[in-house]
Scaffold this motif. Structure first.
Motif, PDB file in Angstrom:
ATOM      1  N   ASN A   1       1.014  -1.366   0.224  1.00 25.09           N
ATOM      2  CA  ASN A   1       0.182   0.525  -0.214  1.00 25.09           C
ATOM      3  C   ASN A   1       0.905   1.274  -0.104  1.00 25.09           C
ATOM      4  OD1 ASN A   1      -2.329  -1.250  -0.072  1.00 25.09           O
ATOM      5  ND2 ASN A   1      -3.228  -1.077   1.773  1.00 25.09           N
ATOM      6  N   ALA A   2       2.047   1.301   0.624  1.00 20.34           N
ATOM      7  CA  ALA A   2       2.640   1.952   0.336  1.00 20.34           C
ATOM      8  C   ALA A   2       3.438   3.254  -1.094  1.00 20.34           C
ATOM      9  CB  ALA A   2       4.335   2.048   1.423  1.00 20.34           C
ATOM     10  N   PHE A   3       3.171   1.723  -2.091  1.00 19.56           N
ATOM     11  CA  PHE A   3       3.341   2.144  -3.698  1.00 19.56           C
ATOM     12  C   PHE A   3       2.495   2.519  -4.273  1.00 19.56           C
ATOM     13  CE2 PHE A   3       4.392   1.086  -7.291  1.00 19.56           C
ATOM     14  CZ  PHE A   3       5.742   1.376  -7.995  1.00 19.56           C
ATOM     15  N   VAL A   4       1.374   1.254  -3.825  1.00 19.73           N
ATOM     16  CA  VAL A   4       0.365   1.203  -4.735  1.00 19.73           C
ATOM     17  C   VAL A   4      -1.084   2.216  -5.042  1.00 19.73           C
ATOM     18  CG1 VAL A   4      -1.191  -0.270  -5.758  1.00 19.73           C
ATOM     19  CG2 VAL A   4       0.510  -0.969  -4.858  1.00 19.73           C
ATOM     20  N   ALA A   5      -1.615   2.716  -3.533  1.00 18.22           N
ATOM     21  CA  ALA A   5      -2.413   3.195  -3.302  1.00 18.22           C
ATOM     22  C   ALA A   5      -1.728   4.923  -3.378  1.00 18.22           C
ATOM     23  CB  ALA A   5      -2.453   3.678  -1.587  1.00 18.22           C
ATOM     24  N   PRO A   6      -0.909   5.374  -3.068  1.00 18.32           N
ATOM     25  CA  PRO A   6       0.083   6.553  -3.290  1.00 18.32           C
ATOM     26  C   PRO A   6      -0.300   7.104  -4.532  1.00 18.32           C
ATOM     27  CG  PRO A   6       0.777   5.986  -1.767  1.00 18.32           C
ATOM     28  CD  PRO A   6       0.290   4.848  -2.014  1.00 18.32           C
ATOM     29  N   PHE A   7       0.443   6.453  -5.958  1.00 14.91           N
ATOM     30  CA  PHE A   7       0.316   6.052  -6.996  1.00 14.91           C
ATOM     31  C   PHE A   7      -0.798   5.934  -7.765  1.00 14.91           C
ATOM     32  CE2 PHE A   7       2.127   4.319 -11.358  1.00 14.91           C
ATOM     33  CZ  PHE A   7       2.863   5.647 -11.200  1.00 14.91           C
ATOM     34  N   LEU A   8      -1.498   5.293  -7.297  1.00 17.15           N
ATOM     35  CA  LEU A   8      -2.929   4.997  -8.116  1.00 17.15           C
ATOM     36  C   LEU A   8      -3.384   6.261  -8.195  1.00 17.15           C
ATOM     37  CD1 LEU A   8      -4.104   1.410  -7.754  1.00 17.15           C
ATOM     38  CD2 LEU A   8      -3.443   2.060  -9.993  1.00 17.15           C
ATOM     39  N   ALA A   9      -3.798   6.549  -6.895  1.00 11.08           N
ATOM     40  CA  ALA A   9      -4.672   7.555  -6.634  1.00 11.08           C
ATOM     41  C   ALA A   9      -3.759   9.516  -7.244  1.00 11.08           C
ATOM     42  CB  ALA A   9      -4.534   8.430  -5.142  1.00 11.08           C
ATOM     43  N   ALA A  10      -2.681   8.951  -7.208  1.00  5.45           N
ATOM     44  CA  ALA A  10      -1.930  10.804  -7.684  1.00  5.45           C
ATOM     45  C   ALA A  10      -2.190  10.359  -9.023  1.00  5.45           C
ATOM     46  CB  ALA A  10      -0.609  10.558  -7.413  1.00  5.45           C
TER      47      ALA A  10
END
Length: 388
Positions: free
Chosen positions: A350-359
């Motif tokens: 989630n540290a990588f997936v969630a922020p990048f997808l949201a951005a």
């Protein structure tokens, strides 16, 4: 809200504009153009931003020097204020995460870690008290007692609950990243507290929107499964008609899900966060923005999902291997080790997936508004840029 004092800079030799646009506030950091002046020149206090946008706090810092404003006129922040291509979108997403780490990666790690504490504590208590008789794979020992079976059920049940809690937290992170993206577009940086405060007044709507979308998909999935049951019963279980039904309808169902994903599910969250609208209006905004832009939006969204899933798998693979080895070495603690391993892996993912997808989603929202609604002009005005 008022930003710090700033000044408009007309081109050399030209008279000052009769109706200057609101100036921008450039915080210290990566977004202002290099060679900025050492301090803000005197000037009038700007008014609030465009209608419909929540005001953001502005940190004091240097403003662009007169000769540099026009050179950086179309990129005051993390992304160019013009229609974006794939490279611009990914570059902007990485810049947003890099220069707002607390409000993006930090927020995702925080909500996931807090959620994952639940199964770890429950499993630890059960392991040290009643015990959980499992083998190295995490399956229940055939000779285990009823207490062991109930302990294993409680351990994995708490893990399921924590996954739901973590997903709710990721929903809030997505809303925060939408505000971080909007601020970064005009050269401002939001911290964790500022991004969370920016979601005030929209949090319950965000939960309602997410719940509505998930329930709608669940209803669609259940309806499709029931159609399968009806077809199987109608043909008496004959394999040939069942296979033919599957060959025709499975690709069609996947295509329908992809279409619904882009038209209804993909953009409502940033629209809800960044516009003065409600849940159903946000869904309508997503529909309107993706009109005549389906394939481009779908291609970027699908590529992004494939990238983050592959990268997330690479990041969590060593943790999963270490957890399996530890479970084999200490079978009496196998359940606890597997739960801890899954918790750590989810935090890393989630540290990588969630922020990048949201951005990426938020940047695509800004891009589509620039393409369809001349939103770049509005952002330039907020950034204090005078179009040439």
């Amino acid at each position: 809200m008022t930003d710090g004092p700033a000044q408009q800079y007309p081109p050399p030799g030209a008279p000052p504009p009769a109706d200057p646009l609101p100036p921008a506030t450039y915080p210290p950091g990566p977004f202002p153009a290099p060679g900025t002046a050492p301090g803000p020149p005197p000037g009038p206090q700007p008014g609030p931003g465009p209608a419909g946008w929540a005001p953001y706090p502005s940190a004091p810092g240097p403003r662009p020097a007169p000769g540099l404003l026009l050179g950086a006129a179309h990129k005051p922040g993390a992304l160019p204020l013009r229609p974006l291509n794939l490279g611009n979108i990914y570059d902007a997403a990485f810049r947003i995460i890099r220069f707002n780490p607390k409000a993006t990666v930090g927020a995702a790690v925080l909500v996931t870690a807090v959620a994952m504490v639940i199964p770890i504590v429950v499993t630890l208590v059960l392991t040290l008290t009643v015990g959980i008789a499992v083998d190295a794979s995490g399956e229940l020992d055939p000779d285990a007692s009823t207490a062991d079976a109930l302990g294993l059920l409680a351990a994995y049940g708490s893990l399921l609950v924590s996954l739901v809690v973590a997903q709710v937290g990721v929903v809030f992170v997505t809303g925060m990243v939408a505000h971080v993206t909007r601020a970064a577009a005009v050269g401002r940086r939001l911290g964790l507290g500022e991004a969370w405060a920016a979601t005030r007044g929209k949090r319950w709507r965000l939960i309602g929107l997410t719940t509505l979308l998930y329930l709608a998909f669940l209803v669609l999935l259940v309806a499709y499964v029931l159609l399968w049951v009806v077809v199987v019963v109608a043909v008496g279980g004959e394999p040939l008609p069942v296979v033919a039904w599957g060959v025709i309808t499975v690709p069609a169902f996947i295509a329908l899900c992809c279409w619904l994903w882009i038209r209804f599910y993909y953009l409502p969250v940033p629209a809800l966060m960044l516009e003065p609208i409600g849940v159903f209006e946000a869904i309508g905004r997503g529909w309107a923005l993706t009109s005549r832009q389906f394939w481009r939006t779908f291609g970027i969204a699908l590529l992004t999902v494939l990238i983050v899933q592959f990268a997330g798998g690479l990041l969590t693979f060593p943790v999963s291997i270490a957890g399996n080895i530890a479970a084999i070495a200490a079978p009496e603690y196998a359940t606890l080790l597997l739960i801890v391993t899954q918790a750590v892996a989810l935090v890393i993912q989630n540290a990588f997936v969630a922020p990048f997808l949201a951005a990426v989603t938020s940047v695509q929202y800004v891009d589509l508004r620039m393409r369809k609604e001349a939103f770049d002009v509005e952002l330039m005005r907020e950034a204090g840029i005078v179009p040439a």
